[in-house]
Design a protein around this motif. Structure first.
Motif, mmCIF file in Angstrom:
data_model
loop_
_atom_site.group_PDB
_atom_site.id
_atom_site.type_symbol
_atom_site.label_atom_id
_atom_site.label_comp_id
_atom_site.label_asym_id
_atom_site.label_seq_id
_atom_site.Cartn_x
_atom_site.Cartn_y
_atom_site.Cartn_z
ATOM 1 N N SER A 32 -7.809 13.014 11.594
ATOM 2 C CA SER A 32 -6.670 13.925 11.676
ATOM 3 C C SER A 32 -5.656 13.694 10.574
ATOM 4 O O SER A 32 -4.841 14.579 10.276
ATOM 5 C CB SER A 32 -5.990 13.795 13.040
ATOM 6 O OG SER A 32 -5.432 12.494 13.200
ATOM 7 N N THR A 33 -5.687 12.508 9.967
ATOM 8 C CA THR A 33 -4.747 12.183 8.892
ATOM 9 C C THR A 33 -5.540 11.539 7.756
ATOM 10 O O THR A 33 -5.550 10.316 7.590
ATOM 11 C CB THR A 33 -3.644 11.225 9.392
ATOM 12 O OG1 THR A 33 -3.095 11.719 10.614
ATOM 13 C CG2 THR A 33 -2.527 11.086 8.363
ATOM 14 N N PRO A 34 -6.236 12.346 6.948
ATOM 15 C CA PRO A 34 -7.091 11.779 5.904
ATOM 16 C C PRO A 34 -6.324 11.094 4.790
ATOM 17 O O PRO A 34 -6.934 10.467 3.920
ATOM 18 C CB PRO A 34 -7.868 12.991 5.387
ATOM 19 C CG PRO A 34 -7.018 14.172 5.736
ATOM 20 C CD PRO A 34 -6.335 13.811 7.018
ATOM 21 N N GLN A 35 -4.990 11.176 4.817
ATOM 22 C CA GLN A 35 -4.179 10.466 3.822
ATOM 23 C C GLN A 35 -4.099 8.972 4.101
ATOM 24 O O GLN A 35 -3.574 8.209 3.277
ATOM 25 C CB GLN A 35 -2.767 11.060 3.776
ATOM 26 C CG GLN A 35 -2.698 12.486 3.273
ATOM 27 C CD GLN A 35 -2.993 13.522 4.354
ATOM 28 O OE1 GLN A 35 -3.185 13.183 5.533
ATOM 29 N NE2 GLN A 35 -3.026 14.781 3.984
ATOM 30 N N ILE A 36 -4.590 8.521 5.251
ATOM 31 C CA ILE A 36 -4.561 7.098 5.576
ATOM 32 C C ILE A 36 -5.523 6.358 4.657
ATOM 33 O O ILE A 36 -6.712 6.664 4.601
ATOM 34 C CB ILE A 36 -4.917 6.858 7.051
ATOM 35 C CG1 ILE A 36 -3.816 7.427 7.959
ATOM 36 C CG2 ILE A 36 -5.113 5.366 7.331
ATOM 37 C CD1 ILE A 36 -4.139 7.353 9.441
ATOM 38 N N ARG A 37 -4.987 5.378 3.936
ATOM 39 C CA ARG A 37 -5.794 4.577 3.011
ATOM 40 C C ARG A 37 -6.091 3.182 3.543
ATOM 41 O O ARG A 37 -6.967 2.499 3.035
ATOM 42 C CB ARG A 37 -5.061 4.443 1.662
ATOM 43 C CG ARG A 37 -4.823 5.754 0.945
ATOM 44 C CD ARG A 37 -6.141 6.397 0.510
ATOM 45 N NE ARG A 37 -5.919 7.489 -0.426
ATOM 46 C CZ ARG A 37 -5.769 8.756 -0.073
ATOM 47 N NH1 ARG A 37 -5.806 9.079 1.218
ATOM 48 N NH2 ARG A 37 -5.584 9.694 -0.981
ATOM 49 N N ASP A 38 -5.320 2.742 4.554
ATOM 50 C CA ASP A 38 -5.502 1.388 5.085
ATOM 51 C C ASP A 38 -4.978 1.360 6.510
ATOM 52 O O ASP A 38 -3.936 1.959 6.816
ATOM 53 C CB ASP A 38 -4.745 0.370 4.215
ATOM 54 C CG ASP A 38 -5.017 -1.075 4.637
ATOM 55 O OD1 ASP A 38 -5.780 -1.747 3.930
ATOM 56 O OD2 ASP A 38 -4.466 -1.515 5.667
ATOM 57 N N VAL A 39 -5.713 0.678 7.368
ATOM 58 C CA VAL A 39 -5.305 0.437 8.757
ATOM 59 C C VAL A 39 -5.335 -1.071 8.957
ATOM 60 O O VAL A 39 -6.381 -1.702 8.772
ATOM 61 C CB VAL A 39 -6.258 1.134 9.746
ATOM 62 C CG1 VAL A 39 -5.840 0.840 11.189
ATOM 63 C CG2 VAL A 39 -6.312 2.634 9.492
ATOM 64 N N HIS A 40 -4.200 -1.665 9.310
ATOM 65 C CA HIS A 40 -4.183 -3.121 9.446
ATOM 66 C C HIS A 40 -3.497 -3.542 10.742
ATOM 67 O O HIS A 40 -2.616 -2.868 11.254
ATOM 68 C CB HIS A 40 -3.545 -3.806 8.235
ATOM 69 C CG HIS A 40 -2.242 -3.224 7.779
ATOM 70 N ND1 HIS A 40 -2.142 -2.082 7.018
ATOM 71 C CD2 HIS A 40 -0.970 -3.639 7.961
ATOM 72 C CE1 HIS A 40 -0.880 -1.817 6.743
ATOM 73 N NE2 HIS A 40 -0.151 -2.750 7.324
ATOM 74 N N PHE A 41 -3.956 -4.683 11.248
ATOM 75 C CA PHE A 41 -3.601 -5.187 12.570
ATOM 76 C C PHE A 41 -2.977 -6.572 12.453
ATOM 77 O O PHE A 41 -3.402 -7.376 11.608
ATOM 78 C CB PHE A 41 -4.864 -5.308 13.444
ATOM 79 C CG PHE A 41 -5.658 -4.044 13.596
ATOM 80 C CD1 PHE A 41 -5.536 -3.267 14.732
ATOM 81 C CD2 PHE A 41 -6.529 -3.636 12.591
ATOM 82 C CE1 PHE A 41 -6.280 -2.102 14.874
ATOM 83 C CE2 PHE A 41 -7.270 -2.476 12.726
ATOM 84 C CZ PHE A 41 -7.151 -1.700 13.866
ATOM 85 N N TRP A 42 -1.995 -6.872 13.318
ATOM 86 C CA TRP A 42 -1.496 -8.240 13.381
ATOM 87 C C TRP A 42 -2.665 -9.173 13.681
ATOM 88 O O TRP A 42 -3.373 -9.006 14.679
ATOM 89 C CB TRP A 42 -0.440 -8.385 14.465
ATOM 90 C CG TRP A 42 0.878 -7.756 14.162
ATOM 91 C CD1 TRP A 42 1.470 -6.709 14.822
ATOM 92 C CD2 TRP A 42 1.807 -8.147 13.128
ATOM 93 N NE1 TRP A 42 2.682 -6.426 14.260
ATOM 94 C CE2 TRP A 42 2.920 -7.286 13.217
ATOM 95 C CE3 TRP A 42 1.790 -9.128 12.139
ATOM 96 C CZ2 TRP A 42 4.019 -7.379 12.365
ATOM 97 C CZ3 TRP A 42 2.876 -9.225 11.276
ATOM 98 C CH2 TRP A 42 3.977 -8.363 11.392
ATOM 99 N N ALA A 43 -2.863 -10.170 12.828
ATOM 100 C CA ALA A 43 -3.964 -11.102 13.014
ATOM 101 C C ALA A 43 -3.745 -11.999 14.224
ATOM 102 O O ALA A 43 -4.708 -12.385 14.904
ATOM 103 C CB ALA A 43 -4.153 -11.955 11.763
ATOM 104 N N MET A 44 -2.484 -12.343 14.463
ATOM 105 C CA MET A 44 -2.122 -13.147 15.632
ATOM 106 C C MET A 44 -0.635 -12.946 15.881
ATOM 107 O O MET A 44 0.094 -12.508 14.990
ATOM 108 C CB MET A 44 -2.449 -14.626 15.415
ATOM 109 C CG MET A 44 -1.585 -15.292 14.366
ATOM 110 S SD MET A 44 -2.257 -16.868 13.806
ATOM 111 C CE MET A 44 -3.565 -16.296 12.720
ATOM 112 N N LEU A 45 -0.204 -13.270 17.065
ATOM 113 C CA LEU A 45 1.200 -13.125 17.420
ATOM 114 C C LEU A 45 1.917 -14.456 17.222
ATOM 115 O O LEU A 45 1.290 -15.518 17.204
ATOM 116 C CB LEU A 45 1.330 -12.651 18.864
ATOM 117 C CG LEU A 45 0.602 -11.335 19.177
ATOM 118 C CD1 LEU A 45 0.823 -10.933 20.628
ATOM 119 C CD2 LEU A 45 1.044 -10.230 18.249
ATOM 120 N N PRO A 46 3.242 -14.437 17.059
ATOM 121 C CA PRO A 46 3.975 -15.687 16.793
ATOM 122 C C PRO A 46 3.756 -16.718 17.893
ATOM 123 O O PRO A 46 4.009 -16.455 19.067
ATOM 124 C CB PRO A 46 5.440 -15.230 16.750
ATOM 125 C CG PRO A 46 5.379 -13.783 16.399
ATOM 126 C CD PRO A 46 4.137 -13.261 17.051
ATOM 127 N N GLY A 47 3.273 -17.876 17.496
ATOM 128 C CA GLY A 47 3.024 -18.955 18.445
ATOM 129 C C GLY A 47 1.631 -18.961 19.035
ATOM 130 O O GLY A 47 1.231 -19.941 19.674
#
Length: 340
Positions: free
Chosen positions: A300-315
Motif C-alpha cells: 500500500s505504500t511502495p515508497q517504503i525503503r526500509d522497515v526496522h524493529f527495536w532489536a531489544m528493549l532497555p534492560g
C-alpha cells in the motif's frame, strides 16, 4: 509511480539505542554482546542497522552513534548503517558532515545520515542551544552538510551558521542520503521539502508525508520512507510481552518525560504494560499476523525503503532480543519477501 504497482522489496533491519539500565551489566560487555548480535543478524539476512542518540541519560542511551556505526561497519560486509536519528541542532553541522563522510568511506558507502530537530529541553540547555530555534538549526544544518559534501570551498552564510570559504574534506565517494524524522505536520512538511527521505515512527505519518510531497510537486516515486516499528514479533508474543512489557513501560515513559510526544507535564504516562498494547503503542504479532501485515503495508505504500524493529528493549537481556531476531529472520521476512 503507480501506487498499485508491485513495490520493490525494502530492506529489513534492526534499531538500537544501546540503553543499559541494568546496573549489573558493564557497558563494555554490553557493547561487545550487541556488536556480536549485529554481525550474527547480518548472517541471518537482516539488511540494515539503525542507531539513535540522546545525552545525559542514566542508562547510557547512545550518545555517540558515529563511533558505534564505525564499529558496526568493521564487523559487517553488507548491512546498511543509518541513524534514526541524530539530534542535529545539538551539533556543529561541519562536524556532522565530516563524521558522516568518514563513516561512509569506512563502510564502503553503506551509511545514511538521519537527523531530526529534537525536543528535549535539557539537552538544548546543556549544549547551549535555544529550543525555539530548532527548525532553523535543522534546516541550515542540512544546507551546510550538503555544501560540505559537495566539495565546494565557497563557504556558507546563514542565520544560525557560518562557514568561511574553506574545503571540508574528505568528500564522501558515495554521499549518504540525508533523512529527516518528524511527527508534527509542519515538521513533516519540512522533511518533505529538504530531505532525501522520511524517518517515520509506527507508520502513522506516511500519508501526511506523501501528501506533503505531492503539494511540493515531488513525484511519488522520488519519495522515500524509512519505517521504524514498535512491535514484538514472536511465536508467542503475549508470552514474550509478559517478560518484556516492563522494559517497554520504562522506555515509553522515559520518552514521555523528555517531551517526545508533547509537553511532559500534560502527557499522561502509561501505568502498566497492557495499557501500552491497548493504546497501540506496541503491536504484538506472530508470523501469521506479521506476514500479511507487513506485506500489505509495503504494497500500500511502495515508497517504503526500509522497515526496522527495536532489536531489544532497555534492560532486556541481549539473548532475549536475539530470539526475536531469529524468529523474524526465519519465520517472517522470507515470507514477506516472497509475497512481494
Amino acid at each position: 509511480m503507480d501506487e498499485t504497482a508491485a513495490p520493490a522489496v525494502p530492506d529489513f533491519g534492526l534499531w538500537y539505542d544501546f540503553r543499559n539500565p541494568d546496573a549489573g551489566r558493564s557497558f563494555s560487555t554490553f557493547y561487545a554482546e550487541v556488536l556480536e548480535q549485529i554481525a550474527w543478524a547480518e548472517s541471518l539476512g537482516l539488511d540494515s542497522v539503525w542507531l539513535t542518540e540522546h545525552h545525559f541519560c542514566d542508562d547510557g542511551y547512545s550518545p555517540s552513534p558515529f563511533v558505534l556505526g564505525s564499529a558496526i561497519a568493521q564487523r559487517t560486509q553488507r548491512m546498511r548503517i543509518g541513524t534514526n536519528l541524530i539530534v542535529s541542532p545539538l551539533h556543529d553541522p561541519v562536524r556532522l558532515a565530516e563524521d558522516a563522510a568518514t563513516l561512509s568511506l569506512l563502510s564502503g558507502g553503506r551509511f545514511d545520515l538521519g537527523v531530526g530537530q529534537g525536543y528535549w529541553a535539557r539537552e538544548f540547555e546543556a549544549f547551549g542551544r535555544v529550543l525555539k530555534q530548532r527548525p532553523s538549526l535543522l534546516e541550515e544544518g542540512i544546507e551546510l552538510i550538503r555544501t560540505a559534501w559537495s566539495g565546494s570551498a565557497a563557504g556558507y552564510e546563514g542565520k544560525r551558521y557560518r562557514l568561511p570559504p574553506l574545503p571540508v574534506t574528505p568528500v564522501p565517494e558515495t554521499p549518504p542520503k540525508l533523512l529527516v524524522g518528524a511527527m508534527a505536520d509542519v515538521a513533516i512538511e519540512r522533511a518533505a521539502r529538504i530531505a532525501d527521505g522520511f524517518l517515520s515512527t509506527q507508520n502513522v505519518h506516511h500519508r501526511s508525508y506523501l501528501d506533503a510531497c505531492a503539494r511540493l510537486g515531488r513525484p511519488a516515486d522520488e519519495a522515500r520512507i524509512y519505517a521504524g516499528q514498535w512491535a514484538i514479533v514472536a511465536e508467542d508474543p503475549e508470552k514474550i510481552w509478559a517478560s518484556v512489557g516492563e522494559h517497554a513501560l520504562y522506555q515509553l515513559n522515559e520518552y514521555i518525560s523528555w517531551g517526545a510526544f508533547g509537553p511532559p507535564e500534560s502527557t499522561p504516562r502509561f501505568t502498566d504494560p497492557q495499557q501500552i498494547v491497548d493504546a497501540g503503542a506496541y503491536q504484538l504479532m506472530d508470523a501469521g499476523t506479521a506476514v500479511p501485515h507487513f506485506t500489505e503495508l509495503i504494497r500500500s505504500t511502495p515508497q517504503i525503503r526500509d522497515v526496522h524493529f527495536w532489536a531489544m528493549l532497555p534492560g532486556e537481556p541481549v539473548a532475549s532480543g536475539s530470539e526475536r531476531i531469529a524468529y523474524l529472520a526465519e519465520k517472517v521476512l522470507p515470507q514477506v519477501r516472497a509475497a512481494l
